[in-house]
Design a protein around this motif. Sequence first.
Motif, short mmCIF file in Angstrom:
data_model
loop_
_atom_site.label_atom_id
_atom_site.label_comp_id
_atom_site.label_asym_id
_atom_site.label_seq_id
_atom_site.Cartn_x
_atom_site.Cartn_y
_atom_site.Cartn_z
N GLU A 184 0.41 10.28 2.52
CA GLU A 184 1.75 11.19 3.35
C GLU A 184 3.32 10.31 2.72
OE1 GLU A 184 1.89 13.60 5.21
OE2 GLU A 184 -0.46 13.84 5.11
N ILE A 185 2.91 9.48 2.22
CA ILE A 185 3.91 8.63 1.52
C ILE A 185 4.14 8.91 0.53
CG2 ILE A 185 5.07 6.56 1.80
CD1 ILE A 185 3.14 5.51 4.08
N PRO A 186 5.38 8.99 -0.08
CA PRO A 186 6.02 8.87 -1.10
C PRO A 186 5.77 7.95 -2.42
CG PRO A 186 8.09 9.27 0.24
CD PRO A 186 6.73 9.22 0.73
N ALA A 187 5.39 7.68 -3.39
CA ALA A 187 4.62 6.75 -4.12
C ALA A 187 5.83 6.04 -4.39
CB ALA A 187 3.79 7.02 -5.67
N LYS A 188 6.53 6.21 -4.29
CA LYS A 188 8.13 5.52 -5.01
C LYS A 188 9.54 5.71 -3.93
CE LYS A 188 7.36 5.99 -10.09
NZ LYS A 188 7.83 6.68 -11.38
N GLY A 189 9.66 4.52 -3.93
CA GLY A 189 10.77 4.20 -3.10
C GLY A 189 10.55 4.21 -1.67
N ARG A 190 11.31 4.71 -0.40
CA ARG A 190 11.54 3.89 0.84
C ARG A 190 11.61 5.57 1.90
NH1 ARG A 190 15.02 -1.38 1.83
NH2 ARG A 190 13.99 -1.11 3.39
N MET A 191 10.32 5.05 2.87
CA MET A 191 10.96 6.42 3.58
C MET A 191 12.33 6.30 4.47
SD MET A 191 6.84 6.92 5.58
CE MET A 191 7.32 8.16 5.88
N LYS A 192 12.45 7.38 4.99
CA LYS A 192 13.98 6.92 5.91
C LYS A 192 13.12 6.57 7.63
CE LYS A 192 15.71 11.46 4.34
NZ LYS A 192 16.60 12.51 4.47
N LYS A 193 14.31 6.26 8.33
CA LYS A 193 13.91 5.61 9.66
C LYS A 193 13.07 5.91 10.39
CE LYS A 193 15.49 2.36 12.84
NZ LYS A 193 15.48 3.02 14.07
N ARG A 229 6.39 -3.96 10.73
CA ARG A 229 6.91 -6.19 9.64
C ARG A 229 7.99 -4.96 8.36
NH1 ARG A 229 6.17 -10.43 10.61
NH2 ARG A 229 5.01 -11.62 8.53
N THR A 230 8.26 -3.40 8.10
CA THR A 230 9.01 -3.35 7.69
C THR A 230 10.48 -3.06 8.05
OG1 THR A 230 7.19 -2.13 6.77
CG2 THR A 230 9.62 -1.22 6.07
N SER A 231 10.51 -2.00 8.98
CA SER A 231 11.69 -2.78 10.27
C SER A 231 12.31 -3.58 10.26
CB SER A 231 11.33 -2.54 11.24
OG SER A 231 10.68 -3.40 12.28
N GLN A 232 11.48 -4.88 9.90
CA GLN A 232 11.65 -6.57 10.09
C GLN A 232 12.71 -7.34 8.16
OE1 GLN A 232 8.28 -8.90 11.35
NE2 GLN A 232 10.22 -9.45 13.15
N GLY A 233 11.83 -5.42 7.51
CA GLY A 233 12.51 -6.16 6.36
C GLY A 233 11.72 -7.41 5.16
N ARG A 234 10.08 -7.74 6.19
CA ARG A 234 9.64 -8.63 5.36
C ARG A 234 8.24 -8.12 4.52
NH1 ARG A 234 8.07 -13.19 8.59
NH2 ARG A 234 10.06 -13.47 9.61
N PHE A 235 8.65 -6.38 4.23
CA PHE A 235 8.04 -5.61 3.20
C PHE A 235 9.71 -4.23 2.70
CE2 PHE A 235 4.17 -6.72 5.31
CZ PHE A 235 3.54 -7.59 3.95
N PHE A 236 9.37 -4.50 1.27
CA PHE A 236 10.30 -3.10 0.77
C PHE A 236 9.89 -1.96 1.66
CE2 PHE A 236 10.86 0.36 -2.24
CZ PHE A 236 11.77 -0.02 -2.51
N SER A 237 8.07 -1.73 1.32
CA SER A 237 8.76 -0.24 1.85
C SER A 237 7.04 -0.15 3.18
CB SER A 237 8.34 0.91 1.54
OG SER A 237 7.08 0.76 0.55
N VAL A 238 7.05 1.07 3.73
CA VAL A 238 5.63 0.55 5.29
C VAL A 238 4.43 1.23 4.05
CG1 VAL A 238 5.57 2.74 5.03
CG2 VAL A 238 4.96 1.73 6.11
N ARG A 239 4.66 1.33 2.89
CA ARG A 239 3.55 1.40 1.48
C ARG A 239 2.97 0.52 0.90
NH1 ARG A 239 1.64 6.23 -1.05
NH2 ARG A 239 0.28 5.25 -2.72
#
Length: 265
Positions: A184-193, A229-239
């Motif tokens: 469900e998550i785009p292969a590239k980029g980041r999801m909106k919050k 962890r993504t919201s904390q900035g530990r990962f570039f994206s949830v993907r």
Amino acid sequence: MRFFVKSMIVAAGMLLAPAMAQAAPQLLGVIASASPIKLQCDAGTCAVELTTFCLQSERDTPGRHAVYTAHDLSVFRIVAEDANGKRADVPLGSAKVSAERGYTAARIEFSVRDLAARGLTPKALSVAAGGILVPMPVAGDPNPIMDGEVEHAMASLQPVANRIFKLHATEVEAIKVVSRVLSEIPAKGRMKKHDRENLWQNTFGETARESIGPGMHRAADVVGYCQYRTSQGRFFSVRRCLEQRLDGMMMNVNTDYWKAVKPGF
């Protein structure tokens, strides 16, 4: 000076020598989908990531984008819709397959041209049990996949894998669920919050607390961890986080499979 000249000769010989082909990597088993996996389509092609496992520990792990072929395309069916929203299940006629992250993930991609000619729009891909991905033969391979090797994997190795998967039923079910969420998550980029925070509900139409079953609960924990962890900035994206967690889950199950196929187990 003599050492320098000798080094130059050796280096020149290496440049002139033909490149050695690497031995064929592992046969990969494909994890069946619990429900159809959403396709990501663009510019006339659709693609999706498949969760895979290593059937042959004695062979090398495939490199990123190593080319594979599906031994039996009939395990894949495209879920499509016509202009009126009527669903159609269509056999997958041909596809490009490549390893994505070692032995734990592969990408399958196909053209939508034939479907479009029939007035159909592809939506998802269902994956039946028993799928095997075979490395594309390469000229000069010092250790190619031999005649009968795939058949041996189907007859002797897959039954062992199925037995191990039953022993890890909750984990395997969670793997299938996380794989669906990943689609469900785009292969590239980041999801909106907002989309990241509502990822579970957007995928299943219910909150994680409303989902039932140990596999769903295990998967919900993984998704929740990655959202946090993504919201904390530990990962570039949830993907990226989900890919890492999914790979780790599959590796744990695969390790027990490798033990089980050793002689004397």
